[in-house]
Design a protein around this motif. Structure first.
Motif, PDB file in Angstrom:
ATOM      1  N   ARG A   1       0.840  -1.194   0.000  1.00 14.02           N
ATOM      2  CA  ARG A   1       0.000   0.000   0.000  1.00 14.02           C
ATOM      3  C   ARG A   1       0.873   1.239   0.000  1.00 14.02           C
ATOM      4  O   ARG A   1       1.909   1.277   0.645  1.00 14.02           O
ATOM      5  N   SER A   2       0.402   2.250  -0.738  1.00 14.23           N
ATOM      6  CA  SER A   2       1.125   3.524  -0.745  1.00 14.23           C
ATOM      7  C   SER A   2       0.144   4.665  -0.942  1.00 14.23           C
ATOM      8  O   SER A   2      -0.934   4.492  -1.518  1.00 14.23           O
ATOM      9  N   TRP A   3       0.535   5.836  -0.440  1.00 15.17           N
ATOM     10  CA  TRP A   3      -0.266   7.046  -0.588  1.00 15.17           C
ATOM     11  C   TRP A   3       0.203   7.823  -1.792  1.00 15.17           C
ATOM     12  O   TRP A   3       1.396   7.934  -2.047  1.00 15.17           O
ATOM     13  N   ARG A   4      -0.730   8.398  -2.537  1.00 15.37           N
ATOM     14  CA  ARG A   4      -0.438   9.331  -3.630  1.00 15.37           C
ATOM     15  C   ARG A   4      -1.034  10.673  -3.226  1.00 15.37           C
ATOM     16  O   ARG A   4      -2.238  10.786  -3.055  1.00 15.37           O
ATOM     17  N   THR A   5      -0.173  11.673  -3.054  1.00 19.36           N
ATOM     18  CA  THR A   5      -0.658  12.980  -2.597  1.00 19.36           C
ATOM     19  C   THR A   5      -0.482  14.067  -3.642  1.00 19.36           C
ATOM     20  O   THR A   5      -0.955  15.172  -3.436  1.00 19.36           O
TER      21      THR A   5
ATOM     22  N   CYS B   1      -6.107  13.018  -2.463  1.00 21.13           N
ATOM     23  CA  CYS B   1      -5.076  12.017  -2.250  1.00 21.13           C
ATOM     24  C   CYS B   1      -5.688  10.643  -2.467  1.00 21.13           C
ATOM     25  O   CYS B   1      -6.910  10.482  -2.489  1.00 21.13           O
TER      26      CYS B   1
ATOM     27  N   LEU C   1      -5.124   6.241  -1.687  1.00 22.68           N
ATOM     28  CA  LEU C   1      -4.457   5.092  -1.096  1.00 22.68           C
ATOM     29  C   LEU C   1      -4.534   3.979  -2.136  1.00 22.68           C
ATOM     30  O   LEU C   1      -5.615   3.570  -2.538  1.00 22.68           O
TER      31      LEU C   1
ATOM     32  N   SER D   1      -3.358   0.119  -3.501  1.00 18.28           N
ATOM     33  CA  SER D   1      -2.888  -1.205  -3.072  1.00 18.28           C
ATOM     34  C   SER D   1      -2.773  -2.115  -4.277  1.00 18.28           C
ATOM     35  O   SER D   1      -3.579  -2.039  -5.202  1.00 18.28           O
TER      36      SER D   1
ATOM     37  N   GLN E   1      -7.989   1.233  -5.188  1.00 12.33           N
ATOM     38  CA  GLN E   1      -7.711   2.648  -4.971  1.00 12.33           C
ATOM     39  C   GLN E   1      -8.824   3.261  -4.136  1.00 12.33           C
ATOM     40  O   GLN E   1      -9.992   3.074  -4.424  1.00 12.33           O
ATOM     41  N   TYR E   2      -8.429   3.975  -3.101  1.00 15.29           N
ATOM     42  CA  TYR E   2      -9.339   4.817  -2.343  1.00 15.29           C
ATOM     43  C   TYR E   2      -8.980   6.245  -2.693  1.00 15.29           C
ATOM     44  O   TYR E   2      -7.859   6.690  -2.434  1.00 15.29           O
TER      45      TYR E   2
ATOM     46  N   HIS F   1     -14.108   4.263  -3.835  1.00 10.92           N
ATOM     47  CA  HIS F   1     -13.287   3.055  -3.798  1.00 10.92           C
ATOM     48  C   HIS F   1     -13.455   2.320  -5.116  1.00 10.92           C
ATOM     49  O   HIS F   1     -14.567   1.987  -5.529  1.00 10.92           O
TER      50      HIS F   1
END
Length: 110
Positions: free
Chosen positions: A13-17, A24, A26, A28, A50-51, A65
């Motif tokens: 999992r990683s955040w895209r800001t 933003c 999240l 996975s 993706q969230y 989502h």
């Protein structure tokens, strides 16, 4: 209908800001990891999850989502090679269900 077998996932999992308007995401995706013990009978695959969080007014956030998850343990390569054909067959069956019986090709024409 029989219950689904127990399934486990190994995801990164990683955040895209760096999105527009303060949004933003999240993200996975499944990864291969040799040291990960199997917890269920089957290893599921998260093809995409993706969230998306979007600000929309004071103290409000819209959450969307989007996910593509395989519960049967098929690989992304299987989806790239075989799943398109299955989708085409399903769409053809749906399309033929709207045709009158004499145009479906299943009944003999007089």
């Amino acid at each position: 209908m029989a219950p689904q077998p127990n399934c486990d996932y190994v995801v990164l999992r990683s955040w895209r800001t760096e999105l527009c308007r303060g949004s933003c995401a999240l993200v996975s995706v499944s990864v291969e990891h040799e040291d990960s013990p199997r917890m269920g009978g089957l290893r599921g695959v998260v093809l995409e999850s993706q969230y998306l969080l979007e600000p929309c007014g004071t103290d409000r956030t819209r959450l969307t989502h989007i996910s593509r998850v395989d519960l049967r343990g098929r690989s992304p390569e299987w989806y790239n090679k075989a799943f398109g054909h299955l989708c085409v067959n399903e769409v053809q069956r749906i399309r033929s269900s709207f045709l009158p019986p004499d145009q479906t090709g299943t009944e003999a024409k007089v």
